[in-house]
Design an enzyme around this catalytic site. Sequence first.
Site, PDB file in Angstrom:
ATOM      1  N   ALA A  12      -2.501   2.461   7.087  1.00 29.14           N
ATOM      2  CA  ALA A  12      -1.530   3.297   6.372  1.00 29.14           C
ATOM      3  C   ALA A  12      -0.923   4.333   7.304  1.00 29.14           C
ATOM      4  O   ALA A  12      -0.515   5.404   6.880  1.00 29.14           O
ATOM      5  CB  ALA A  12      -2.207   3.968   5.191  1.00 29.14           C
ATOM      6  N   ARG A  18      12.312   5.327   7.252  1.00 30.48           N
ATOM      7  CA  ARG A  18      13.454   4.781   6.505  1.00 30.48           C
ATOM      8  C   ARG A  18      13.427   5.153   5.024  1.00 30.48           C
ATOM      9  O   ARG A  18      14.398   4.952   4.311  1.00 30.48           O
ATOM     10  CB  ARG A  18      13.524   3.258   6.687  1.00 30.48           C
ATOM     11  CG  ARG A  18      13.967   2.888   8.109  1.00 30.48           C
ATOM     12  CD  ARG A  18      13.772   1.424   8.391  1.00 30.48           C
ATOM     13  NE  ARG A  18      14.662   0.598   7.613  1.00 30.48           N
ATOM     14  CZ  ARG A  18      14.419  -0.678   7.318  1.00 30.48           C
ATOM     15  NH1 ARG A  18      13.317  -1.257   7.720  1.00 30.48           N
ATOM     16  NH2 ARG A  18      15.276  -1.367   6.604  1.00 30.48           N
TER      17      ARG A  18
HETATM   18  C1  UD1 Z   1       3.242  -7.105  11.286  1.00 28.12           C
HETATM   19  C2  UD1 Z   1       2.564  -8.292  11.950  1.00 28.12           C
HETATM   20  C3  UD1 Z   1       3.419  -9.538  11.683  1.00 28.12           C
HETATM   21  C4  UD1 Z   1       3.594  -9.746  10.197  1.00 28.12           C
HETATM   22  C5  UD1 Z   1       4.162  -8.504   9.543  1.00 28.12           C
HETATM   23  C6  UD1 Z   1       4.114  -8.638   8.043  1.00 28.12           C
HETATM   24  C7  UD1 Z   1       1.391  -7.477  13.953  1.00 28.12           C
HETATM   25  C8  UD1 Z   1       1.473  -7.321  15.396  1.00 28.12           C
HETATM   26  N1  UD1 Z   1       2.457  -8.049  13.367  1.00 28.12           N
HETATM   27  O1  UD1 Z   1       4.463  -6.912  11.929  1.00 28.12           O
HETATM   28  O2  UD1 Z   1       2.815 -10.683  12.246  1.00 28.12           O
HETATM   29  O3  UD1 Z   1       4.439 -10.855   9.936  1.00 28.12           O
HETATM   30  O4  UD1 Z   1       3.385  -7.337   9.895  1.00 28.12           O
HETATM   31  O5  UD1 Z   1       4.749  -7.568   7.450  1.00 28.12           O
HETATM   32  O6  UD1 Z   1       0.391  -7.127  13.335  1.00 28.12           O
HETATM   33  N2  UD1 Z   1       0.360   0.183  11.708  1.00 28.12           N
HETATM   34  C9  UD1 Z   1      -0.500   1.201  12.005  1.00 28.12           C
HETATM   35  N3  UD1 Z   1      -0.607   1.625  13.297  1.00 28.12           N
HETATM   36  C10 UD1 Z   1       0.099   1.074  14.286  1.00 28.12           C
HETATM   37  C11 UD1 Z   1       1.017   0.038  13.975  1.00 28.12           C
HETATM   38  C12 UD1 Z   1       1.120  -0.391  12.673  1.00 28.12           C
HETATM   39  O7  UD1 Z   1      -1.186   1.706  11.115  1.00 28.12           O
HETATM   40  O8  UD1 Z   1      -0.058   1.500  15.426  1.00 28.12           O
HETATM   41  C13 UD1 Z   1       0.464  -0.285  10.315  1.00 28.12           C
HETATM   42  C14 UD1 Z   1       1.810   0.011   9.700  1.00 28.12           C
HETATM   43  O9  UD1 Z   1       1.735   1.217   8.954  1.00 28.12           O
HETATM   44  C15 UD1 Z   1       2.044  -1.157   8.783  1.00 28.12           C
HETATM   45  C16 UD1 Z   1       1.239  -2.281   9.413  1.00 28.12           C
HETATM   46  O10 UD1 Z   1       0.338  -1.685  10.300  1.00 28.12           O
HETATM   47  O11 UD1 Z   1       1.505  -0.922   7.486  1.00 28.12           O
HETATM   48  C17 UD1 Z   1       2.125  -3.287  10.129  1.00 28.12           C
HETATM   49  O12 UD1 Z   1       2.825  -2.633  11.168  1.00 28.12           O
HETATM   50  P1  UD1 Z   1       4.359  -2.943  11.446  1.00 28.12           P
HETATM   51  O13 UD1 Z   1       4.802  -2.130  12.597  1.00 28.12           O
HETATM   52  O14 UD1 Z   1       5.134  -2.872  10.197  1.00 28.12           O
HETATM   53  O15 UD1 Z   1       4.257  -4.451  11.934  1.00 28.12           O
HETATM   54  P2  UD1 Z   1       5.358  -5.571  11.824  1.00 28.12           P
HETATM   55  O16 UD1 Z   1       6.193  -5.536  13.029  1.00 28.12           O
HETATM   56  O17 UD1 Z   1       6.011  -5.526  10.517  1.00 28.12           O
END
Ligand code: UD1
Length: 456
Positions: A12, A18
């Site tokens: 989270a 956005r």
């Molecule tokens: C991610 C997945 C992708 C999947 C997609 C589905 C990875 C590398 N990729 O991509 O395969 O199809 O979700 O929606 O996992 N978050 C953190 N800390 C971080 C980075 C992210 O808590 O350092 C959390 C974000 O809040 C989010 C989730 O992890 O809830 C996914 O991160 P996001 O950056 O949205 O990944 P996507 O590029 O969407």
Amino acid sequence: MTTQSCLVIVLAAGEGTRMKSAVPKVLHEVGNRPMVAHVLELAREIGGDRRAAVIGPDATALGAAIGAADPEVTVYLQNDRLGTAHAVLAAREALSAPAGHVLVLYGDTPLMTAATLTRLRAALDDGADIAVLGFEAEDPTGYGRLIVDGERLLAIREHKDASDAERAIKFCNSGVLGFRGTLLPDLLDRIGNDNAKNEYYLTDAVALVAGEGGRVVAIAGDEEEFLGVNTRADLARAEAVFQARRRAAAMAGGATLAAPDTVFFSHDTVLGRDVVIGQNVVFGPGVTVDDGAVIKPFSHLEGCRVRARAAIGPYARLRTGADIGDGARIGNFVELKNASVETGAKVNHLAYVGDARVGANANVGAGTITCNYDGFLKHHTDIGAGAFIGSNSALVAPVRIGDNAIVAAGSVIVTDVPGEALAVARCRQNTIDGRADDIRRLKQAEKTARASTEKK
Ligand code: UD1
Ligand code: MG
């Protein structure tokens, strides 16, 4: 269900810029409950006996809200946002304890179902090292693609790192991954950040384990379940799906919805059998409606109980603490707050009843107001069983009206009325025979005089 223990980690730490909001993204509500609370509830429902949440820095409010939603959650901080594998490692302490399965869920994905997550757990029970929930995306842009060979999942390729051929794949990663717990955290430590985003991708765990002959499987779910919320428009879409599901569940449970698309539920709305709900009814949090009650159109209910066979509305507003007894009737333009209306009592038109009890079979006339607030404090009004409150009365609290007492219409009641008594608290009427015609002639003369002055 499985006997293995299960640690669920909810990510989270998303920034949610956005949303253009002062509120952390995962605290925005669907069905009057924060998205992250939906996810935590689901984690508990599928047997996640240990639950953790990873949040970003400066997220004190978020941490507190998570603790309020689920006091058993351990909250971890991820200070730099370096990718999903890095985020999971923020919960390293939880990972080092012996765990059967470890599931990773996103806090901004509130529509996942227990049935689908249970299938993921079953795959782990069957011996998979990693199980991934995938879906066929209508538009796969931005998602990680699932590279499969028959039953086996070989790798997840992030959109930015994918070749054109890989981008043509529509089978996508939902983000929900399940692990054999003993693989972690060593597996995560081996993930690098040599990719288009320079992030530590949790999804790279798949190729590592598959490449070493481990069992990695993809389980297919429905795209709708994995709707991730990034914008207010996404939030509205999630709400629409949530409401559609709740309407279907209400009808399947034995309620009649005259116009389902116009009825809005909260996550915790409870309906009995043979409840009938008219058009344009809104349920805020904390409402229970018992068997056979009728909620007529354009009513708004929150924090209240409507007991069997009671009738509410049309156009009624039941606020927190309203408790409507069996067969009682609340009519149009009536507002109730912290008030119990006992069996068979009636408050049928244009009334405000707050901080009060209306005894069984009492009748509260149109326009009656309990004056519960003196500008500083709230006070209680007690109306006894069988009492009759005439229309347009003001009951100035604290005040008690005894059983079977009668209050004359238009009264302002400031002292207690004993049971069986009649209270009249208004000016005595003065009737003058024939005076009406005098007044009409007088007024006509005044009007004529004014018209002739204006002509000049
Ligand atoms: C991610 C997945 C992708 C999947 C997609 C589905 C990875 C590398 N990729 O991509 O395969 O199809 O979700 O929606 O996992 N978050 C953190 N800390 C971080 C980075 C992210 O808590 O350092 C959390 C974000 O809040 C989010 C989730 O992890 O809830 C996914 O991160 P996001 O950056 O949205 O990944 P996507 O590029 O969407
Ligand atoms: Mg995302």
